[in-house]
Design an enzyme around this catalytic site. Sequence first.
Site, PDB file in Angstrom:
ATOM      1  N   TRP A   1      15.473  -1.922   9.289  1.00  0.00           N
ATOM      2  CA  TRP A   1      14.476  -2.006   8.217  1.00  0.00           C
ATOM      3  C   TRP A   1      15.037  -1.482   6.906  1.00  0.00           C
ATOM      4  O   TRP A   1      15.685  -0.447   6.861  1.00  0.00           O
ATOM      5  CB  TRP A   1      13.239  -1.163   8.577  1.00  0.00           C
ATOM      6  CG  TRP A   1      12.393  -1.782   9.632  1.00  0.00           C
ATOM      7  CD1 TRP A   1      12.626  -2.965  10.269  1.00  0.00           C
ATOM      8  CD2 TRP A   1      11.178  -1.258  10.162  1.00  0.00           C
ATOM      9  NE1 TRP A   1      11.631  -3.208  11.182  1.00  0.00           N
ATOM     10  CE2 TRP A   1      10.721  -2.176  11.144  1.00  0.00           C
ATOM     11  CE3 TRP A   1      10.420  -0.116   9.926  1.00  0.00           C
ATOM     12  CZ2 TRP A   1       9.548  -1.977  11.864  1.00  0.00           C
ATOM     13  CZ3 TRP A   1       9.252   0.078  10.649  1.00  0.00           C
ATOM     14  CH2 TRP A   1       8.821  -0.842  11.611  1.00  0.00           C
TER      15      TRP A   1
ATOM     16  N   THR B   1     -11.997  -2.211   1.185  1.00  0.00           N
ATOM     17  CA  THR B   1     -10.557  -2.240   0.918  1.00  0.00           C
ATOM     18  C   THR B   1     -10.237  -3.643   0.441  1.00  0.00           C
ATOM     19  O   THR B   1     -10.943  -4.600   0.774  1.00  0.00           O
ATOM     20  CB  THR B   1      -9.730  -1.951   2.184  1.00  0.00           C
ATOM     21  OG1 THR B   1     -10.010  -2.972   3.135  1.00  0.00           O
ATOM     22  CG2 THR B   1     -10.072  -0.607   2.771  1.00  0.00           C
TER      23      THR B   1
ATOM     24  N   LYS C   1      13.140  -6.838   7.054  1.00  0.00           N
ATOM     25  CA  LYS C   1      13.878  -6.717   8.312  1.00  0.00           C
ATOM     26  C   LYS C   1      15.195  -7.456   8.188  1.00  0.00           C
ATOM     27  O   LYS C   1      15.234  -8.666   8.144  1.00  0.00           O
ATOM     28  CB  LYS C   1      13.049  -7.267   9.466  1.00  0.00           C
ATOM     29  CG  LYS C   1      11.789  -6.451   9.659  1.00  0.00           C
ATOM     30  CD  LYS C   1      10.918  -6.958  10.786  1.00  0.00           C
ATOM     31  CE  LYS C   1       9.612  -6.204  10.781  1.00  0.00           C
ATOM     32  NZ  LYS C   1       8.560  -6.808   9.943  1.00  0.00           N
TER      33      LYS C   1
ATOM     34  N   GLU D   1      -9.743   4.237   3.429  1.00  0.00           N
ATOM     35  CA  GLU D   1     -10.187   4.658   4.761  1.00  0.00           C
ATOM     36  C   GLU D   1     -10.119   6.168   4.966  1.00  0.00           C
ATOM     37  O   GLU D   1     -10.600   6.684   5.960  1.00  0.00           O
ATOM     38  CB  GLU D   1      -9.320   3.981   5.840  1.00  0.00           C
ATOM     39  CG  GLU D   1      -9.583   2.495   6.028  1.00  0.00           C
ATOM     40  CD  GLU D   1      -8.736   1.618   5.123  1.00  0.00           C
ATOM     41  OE1 GLU D   1      -8.311   2.112   4.059  1.00  0.00           O
ATOM     42  OE2 GLU D   1      -8.510   0.450   5.472  1.00  0.00           O
TER      43      GLU D   1
HETATM   44  P1  ADP Z   1      -6.323  -1.095  -1.209  1.00  0.00           P
HETATM   45  O1  ADP Z   1      -5.727  -1.097   0.155  1.00  0.00           O
HETATM   46  O2  ADP Z   1      -7.731  -1.503  -1.272  1.00  0.00           O
HETATM   47  O3  ADP Z   1      -5.435  -1.684  -2.254  1.00  0.00           O
HETATM   48  P2  ADP Z   1      -6.055   1.760  -1.135  1.00  0.00           P
HETATM   49  O4  ADP Z   1      -6.052   2.665  -2.303  1.00  0.00           O
HETATM   50  O5  ADP Z   1      -6.917   2.085  -0.013  1.00  0.00           O
HETATM   51  O6  ADP Z   1      -6.427   0.389  -1.740  1.00  0.00           O
HETATM   52  O7  ADP Z   1      -4.576   1.526  -0.647  1.00  0.00           O
HETATM   53  C1  ADP Z   1      -3.976   2.398   0.253  1.00  0.00           C
HETATM   54  C2  ADP Z   1      -2.511   2.101   0.352  1.00  0.00           C
HETATM   55  O8  ADP Z   1      -1.859   2.325  -0.892  1.00  0.00           O
HETATM   56  C3  ADP Z   1      -1.773   2.979   1.306  1.00  0.00           C
HETATM   57  O9  ADP Z   1      -1.946   2.559   2.633  1.00  0.00           O
HETATM   58  C4  ADP Z   1      -0.341   2.847   0.806  1.00  0.00           C
HETATM   59  O10 ADP Z   1       0.267   1.660   1.282  1.00  0.00           O
HETATM   60  C5  ADP Z   1      -0.510   2.711  -0.676  1.00  0.00           C
HETATM   61  N1  ADP Z   1      -0.261   4.001  -1.328  1.00  0.00           N
HETATM   62  C6  ADP Z   1      -1.167   4.901  -1.740  1.00  0.00           C
HETATM   63  N2  ADP Z   1      -0.560   5.958  -2.325  1.00  0.00           N
HETATM   64  C7  ADP Z   1       0.764   5.731  -2.277  1.00  0.00           C
HETATM   65  C8  ADP Z   1       1.925   6.450  -2.696  1.00  0.00           C
HETATM   66  N3  ADP Z   1       1.856   7.613  -3.322  1.00  0.00           N
HETATM   67  N4  ADP Z   1       3.122   5.881  -2.454  1.00  0.00           N
HETATM   68  C9  ADP Z   1       3.238   4.698  -1.831  1.00  0.00           C
HETATM   69  N5  ADP Z   1       2.190   3.983  -1.417  1.00  0.00           N
HETATM   70  C10 ADP Z   1       0.969   4.476  -1.637  1.00  0.00           C
END
Ligand code: ADP
Length: 542
Positions: free
Chosen positions: A444, A185, A439, A330
């Site tokens: 929020w 990640t 915040k 994950e």
């Molecule tokens: P990295 O964390 O390595 O940039 P990831 O693809 O694993 O890549 O990221 C996951 C995160 O991306 C999620 O926890 C979320 O915050 C965000 N995310 C993924 N899809 C969406 C979505 N459709 N809308 C909003 N946030 C998203």
Amino acid sequence: MLGQMQDWPLLIHKIIDFAGAQHGRQEVVSRLIEGPIHRTTYGAVRGRALQVAQRLARDGIKLGDRVATLAWNTSRHLEAWYGITGIGAIYHTVNPRLFPEQIAWIVNHAEDRMIFTDLTFLPILEALQDKLPTIERYVVLTDGAHMPATKLRNAVAYEDWLSEADGDFRWAEFDERTAAGLCYTSGTTGNPKGVLYSHRSNVLHSLIASGLDALPLAPSTSCMPVVPMFHANSWGLAFSCPMKGAKMVMPGAKLDGASIYELLETEKVDFTAAVPTVWLMLLGYLQKEQKKLTTLKLVVIGGSACPPAMIRAFEQDYGVEVRHAWGMTEMSPIGSVAYIKPEARGETYEEVLKVKMKQGYAPFGVEMRIVDDDNKELPWDGKRFGRLKVAGPAVAQSYFKGEGGDILDENGFFDTGDVATIDEQGYMQITDRAKDVIKSGGEWISSIDIENFAVGHPDVAEAAVIGIAHPKWDERPLLIVVPKEGKTPTPEDLLDFLKPRIAKWWMPDDMQLVTEIPHTATGKINKLKLREAFKDYKLPTA
Ligand code: ADP
């Protein structure tokens, strides 16, 4: 009493065996890095994957060894994955958009023994190789004719290397829980963390993710995975397409609007998937060139929030269904998809759009809950928001080498780091990443909601909202906007536009124009960098 059915192991090579046997003539089309369009079949991909496995074994690669790939989506990358996993070794996808130091860090952390690389990345690796002591050999994904002179250790052209194996080989035998893939990640805080997929989790994820209610695939589908294989397994498509016998159209290195459009049309693609930034480029191209999409039926959009203006453009201007999806590395990565259940079909398009803006519901195989700060479950009322937690057979249990310690709570749930609501019908909506939430006065504010509306303004190309310190309210939102070419919207223009759309206390205290918003290696707005850039900025209301 135990059941008396066979313990048929869920192994990845069974997928390519199946595709070779039942869909052996189905096409895999790639835009090669060398330029031309290349056509092959699942039958041939399987044969070459066996050659990869045999050749790797001859190079001494064993069960559990890590083999890195620094590569675009092509059939060579695909057959390399099946070959690597077919001897119980682990494909480690490296995201080339990371900084070179980060690439070195993860290759060393993974202790990769070999790297398969596209021609594109030779300069990066040549500059890094002194810092990559574990790499014994570089396999360049090209043929002898295109192999450039390089100082990379034991470098060899993939086609030459492969031709030394005849493919008369049997897949190795091992437990289905054996590690198969490794993906780090991006780790916006702290070091990147490795997610270690197993054969079982990848096979189950493909079954979960390829359902009609998710990323639907069939032998009649022509699927273009634009989302890279290095971004969370191309959302599983590298496994689910062969599992369902779908045609694959691999876009290689060219992800600009014109190149994607050309492949969509010539290969009669009806289903594709990628992050919003890719679709922004395609829509921009379509509008500028006055083009139509003649075969595309469905696009799955996720990775960051899909703005309603994008859903509307695809659906109303081009007749292409949009499914918003959410997930993370994950989770292999699919966590939810906004398939519209019969009960969610509204009377009007605007009602349906409200559901489509949400990130969708969890398919079978993903359990989802939202909790408060005391880890108490919150109701599914579409209003209360809390930390989003998940569990399932394709969700990480811990990180590679135990980084980050224990990552599951006492109920076995993984904290996604996202904040969300879930409504009565099960649709989840992300309000923010926990660390990006604003915040204000103990409440929020969702930055994603404000961004979604702001990009609906005709002069706005991209928008981001961050929290800025405020003496009275703790934090207040600042709207940061990249204007469309030739436009200079004022703060009043934007704030007037937002006023009827969001709650009064959510209204940004100011707007700033910028020429560019920074993105992470997986295409998300880099809020950490934005906060840094605006750390000395003072709100007019402060
Ligand atoms: P990295 O964390 O390595 O940039 P990831 O693809 O694993 O890549 O990221 C996951 C995160 O991306 C999620 O926890 C979320 O915050 C965000 N995310 C993924 N899809 C969406 C979505 N459709 N809308 C909003 N946030 C998203």
